[in-house]
Design a protein around this motif. Structure first.
Motif, PDB file in Angstrom:
ATOM      1  N   GLN A  67      -3.832   8.276   2.530  1.00  8.30           N
ATOM      2  CA  GLN A  67      -3.484   8.661   3.909  1.00  8.30           C
ATOM      3  C   GLN A  67      -2.041   8.291   4.240  1.00  8.30           C
ATOM      4  O   GLN A  67      -1.390   8.992   5.012  1.00  8.30           O
TER       5      GLN A  67
ATOM      6  N   THR B 148       0.812  -1.218   0.000  1.00  8.31           N
ATOM      7  CA  THR B 148       0.000   0.000   0.000  1.00  8.31           C
ATOM      8  C   THR B 148       0.846   1.270   0.000  1.00  8.31           C
ATOM      9  O   THR B 148       0.320   2.363   0.180  1.00  8.31           O
TER      10      THR B 148
ATOM     11  N   GLY C 104      -6.133   1.432  10.607  1.00  5.66           N
ATOM     12  CA  GLY C 104      -5.765   1.088   9.237  1.00  5.66           C
ATOM     13  C   GLY C 104      -6.140   2.243   8.337  1.00  5.66           C
ATOM     14  O   GLY C 104      -7.186   2.871   8.530  1.00  5.66           O
ATOM     15  N   ILE C 105      -5.279   2.539   7.366  1.00  3.08           N
ATOM     16  CA  ILE C 105      -5.516   3.686   6.485  1.00  3.08           C
ATOM     17  C   ILE C 105      -5.296   3.282   5.025  1.00  3.08           C
ATOM     18  O   ILE C 105      -4.683   2.265   4.743  1.00  3.08           O
ATOM     19  N   GLY C 106      -5.784   4.127   4.122  1.00  3.63           N
ATOM     20  CA  GLY C 106      -5.582   3.899   2.694  1.00  3.63           C
ATOM     21  C   GLY C 106      -4.292   4.559   2.221  1.00  3.63           C
ATOM     22  O   GLY C 106      -3.600   5.241   2.984  1.00  3.63           O
ATOM     23  N   THR C 107      -3.986   4.338   0.948  1.00  2.00           N
ATOM     24  CA  THR C 107      -2.715   4.824   0.409  1.00  2.00           C
ATOM     25  C   THR C 107      -2.631   6.352   0.367  1.00  2.00           C
ATOM     26  O   THR C 107      -1.562   6.926   0.588  1.00  2.00           O
TER      27      THR C 107
ATOM     28  N   GLY D  51      -0.940   1.306   6.327  1.00  2.64           N
ATOM     29  CA  GLY D  51      -1.838   1.045   5.207  1.00  2.64           C
ATOM     30  C   GLY D  51      -2.253  -0.400   5.200  1.00  2.64           C
ATOM     31  O   GLY D  51      -1.951  -1.148   4.271  1.00  2.64           O
ATOM     32  N   ASP D  52      -2.947  -0.783   6.255  1.00  2.00           N
ATOM     33  CA  ASP D  52      -3.387  -2.161   6.421  1.00  2.00           C
ATOM     34  C   ASP D  52      -4.461  -2.173   7.496  1.00  2.00           C
ATOM     35  O   ASP D  52      -4.256  -1.619   8.576  1.00  2.00           O
ATOM     36  N   SER D  53      -5.580  -2.816   7.194  1.00  2.00           N
ATOM     37  CA  SER D  53      -6.713  -2.721   8.121  1.00  2.00           C
ATOM     38  C   SER D  53      -6.434  -3.375   9.467  1.00  2.00           C
ATOM     39  O   SER D  53      -7.052  -3.009  10.468  1.00  2.00           O
TER      40      SER D  53
END
Lengths: 485, 201
Positions: free
Chosen positions: A156, A44, A151-154, A135-137
């Protein structure tokens, strides 16, 4: 007792940690939070580093950032180049990015390499009262230390790399209180699967869950991590457990734990991180630990679970339309018939590992069950330590020998069969009992069918060949002479 | 980020709940290191079935996905939002989303609208009865409209003012946060010494 007039209501653990990280608070804007620890892996992050490069931005705090390789990495032949060129390119991209931006990286072959959520805690980087993102839930794992971990998205990931902050929408608070004693052989995995089945995969949406109560306080750090890890499977933004003597003992002496005066100052602060008695949660769920038993999933989302002693449910028994349809689709995909006792479901593969159950205690639990026994004919069992260091410790304790003597495969650290990104996958139609966290369609390989279980149930299932608990082994051991007659 | 003001387009009714991000984009697609080229991976397993709604000829060119509750659960992969956008979706409508997926979508200008399940059901009925029926997602007025006559849908939706403003203007979050450099530096200066670092400064 109500607080005296004029004083604020007490705060929950989550609210305290949040408040201690507000960089900027303004009307009509989300709070801007400071991030104490940013964990990076190969999947990610490439687009985030590319974004930095395009904008000419540096990594603001390389000293609060650490990377490892886990999702794509093979668990065999790790001394050879990665066979899949696309996986190899992604790993090489991470290596280039970390070198260019000055980020510490633990690569395949390094003793600190492993699943990112095993690496942070074992280094002592995950500490109470910190904010942790990745970047991992399954970043929710780190909440076991009383950290607020999301966990965050790319996008973020790029935001944190550039600013060491994140604008975060406000959350609601939920208490999951577990009182009493877990029965013999019932573990944290059974508990969290039962919680998810009760509140549903969307039940935690918008909430930070705090797990509390006497049954939680008795759990080890490894068990607490298993519970917080799967908070995301209930849809929660994060899961947390208040730090206590168990937490402090786990941290003391680890590479990045504070030392000397810093340790004393840290512990003094950590001790304040408890939900105030007069604090109010937005929602509360109470669970009786004594009523729990080994729990497994039968469907294609982690909320579709039942006690091992139950049967595959009849979709018609679900009152809610969408739940009924989801159950019908799940049974069709899983190749199961309503009414079949779960104990009669035969598996092809057993997987012990992942950020949910790949720590030393999990390996010990599985080894204890399988010691002196054999994996059933036709069943493949993979045991994959969560990190290289966990693997080394397991070897020191002789656990690898226990597994290989039983006929299981002992592998190198990584995400392995938790997700279909590396060579460890289910073939179409294959069925697994897996200590990982997701039973989604195709999660462990295209067409693969997953039953989520605890390490103890995984080991017992490997021996019997159908979903089983260690208690079933004891029964069959004691009846063995009779059946031989 | 691409700005979003209002969009009108045909719909794909997806009558499934708990559509996790592993279904939206399977893990083997995540080995790519770009933000584009994910359109063929969207709902890859389900698209093997020619009867799957996305494969129907009348749904080609549709740009609004109307999905069941708990859309986007599971993995945090932003690739799920990219795959939907790469395929041509501009907006998703559902009664409930997983938090991380929703955040990812809104950061990329893919508008994820929350409407009550009975309204989602009406949108399914309208767009299943008439595949040419269009849905309008109007962020300026925060309304969703579709169909006409007695069955028409004309419903307000909620979205906080700050997110709406960022979407309408197509603003870059990082630039917005970096405007607060003084606040960030002040916070860093008062951060306790016992807090962990990954390497020596």
């Amino acid at each position: 007792m109500l607080p005296p007039e004029g004083t604020a209501m007490g705060r929950t653990l989550a609210e305290k940690v949040w408040d201690d990280h507000v960089v900027r608070r303004a009307e009509g804007e989300p709070d801007l939070l400071f991030i104490d620890l940013h964990l990076i892996h190969e999947v990610t992050s490439p687009q985030a580093f590319e974004g930095l490069r395009a904008a000419g931005r540096p990594v603001r705090r390389t000293d609060l950032t650490i990377a490892t390789e886990d999702h794509n990495t093979p668990t065999l032949d790790i001394d050879k180049p990665i066979a899949d060129p696309v996986s190899r390119n992604q790993i090489e991209t991470l290596r280039k990015n970390c070198a260019e931006f000055g980020v510490r990286l633990h690569s395949l072959g390094d003793r600190e390499q492993g699943v990112v959520h095993v690496v942070g805690p074992q280094l002592g980087l995950t500490q109470p009262g910190t904010t942790v993102v990745c970047g991992d839930s399954h970043t929710s794992t780190h909440g076991a230390f009383g950290a607020l971990a999301f966990g965050i998205g790319t996008s973020q990931v790029e935001h944190v790399l550039a600013t060491q902050t994140l604008p975060m929408a406000p959350f609601r608070t939920m208490a999951v209180t577990v009182e009493g004693e877990l029965p013999e052989g019932v573990t944290a995995k059974d508990l969290i699967l039962a919680v998810i089945a009760q509140i549903g995969t969307g039940g935690g949406q918008g909430y930070v869950i705090e797990y509390r109560g006497s049954a939680i306080e008795k759990l080890s750090m490894e068990a607490r991590m298993t519970i917080c890890n799967m908070s995301i499977e209930a849809g929660a933004r994060a899961g947390m457990i208040a730090p206590d003597a168990t937490t402090f003992a786990y941290l003391e002496g680890r590479d990045h734990a504070p030392q000397g005066e810093d340790w004393d100052a840290a512990v003094a602060y950590w001790k304040t991180l408890r939900t105030d008695e007069d604090a109010a949660f937005d929602h509360e769920v109470v669970i009786d630990a004594a009523a729990l038993s080994p729990f497994v999933t039968w469907g294609t989302n982690p909320g579709q679970g039942a006690p091992l002693s139950a049967a595959v449910p009849d979709p018609a028994s679900f009152a809610d339309d969408s739940e009924r349809q989801a159950a019908e689709k799940a049974l069709d995909y899983m190749g199961l018939t309503a009414g079949t006792p779960l104990r009669e479901v035969a598996v092809d593969t057993v997987f012990v590992g992942s950020c949910t159950n790949g720590r030393i205690e999990d390996l010990r639990a599985a080894a204890e069950v399988i010691k002196g026994r054999k994996v059933a004919d036709g069943v493949r069992m993979l045991v994959v330590p969560g990190s290289a260091r966990v693997g080394l410790q397991a070897v020191d304790e002789g656990l690898d020998q226990v597994f290989t003597a039983a006929g299981a495969e002992w592998r190198h650290a990584g995400c392995s069969m938790c997700l279909g990104m590396n060579p460890d996958q289910l073939a179409p139609g294959e069925r697994s009992a897996s200590t990982s966290n997701r039973n989604f369609e195709g999660r462990q390989g295209k067409g693969g069918r997953t039953h989520l279980v605890s390490p103890r149930v995984a080991a017992a299932t490997a021996v019997v060949g159908t979903l089983a608990s260690p208690a079933d082994l004891a029964r069959s051991d004691s009846t063995a002479p009779t059946t031989e007659v | 980020m691409e700005a979003f003001t209002t969009h009108t387009g045909r719909a794909v009714p997806l009558r499934r709940s708990n559509v996790d991000t592993d279904q939206i984009i399977p893990a083997h697609w995540l080995k790519k290191i770009t933000r584009n080229g994910f359109e063929d991976g969207l709902f890859e397993a389900w698209r093997k079935d020619p009867e799957f709604v996305l494969n129907r000829p009348e749904r080609q060119g549709a740009s609004v996905l109307v999905a069941g509750p708990d859309f986007g659960t599971g993995s945090s992969r932003e690739h799920a939002a990219w795959a939907l956008q790469n395929y041509g979706f501009k907006a998703v409508i559902s009664s409930r989303y997983a938090d991380i997926f929703r955040g990812n979508s809104l950061k990329n200008g893919l508008l994820t609208v929350v409407l009550p399940q009975p309204v989602v059901e009406r949108l399914w009925e309208i767009t299943e009865a008439d595949p040419t029926a269009e849905i309008t997602v109007d962020l300026v007025n925060r309304r969703v409209t579709a169909g006409d006559g007695e069955k028409a849908v004309d419903e307000p939706f909620e979205l906080d003012d700050n997110t709406r403003w960022r979407l309408l203007e197509g603003l870059d979050d990082i630039s917005l946060s970096l405007r607060n450099e003084t606040d960030i530096a002040a916070f860093e200066a008062r951060r306790p010494a016992f807090k962990p670092v990954t390497q020596a400064l």
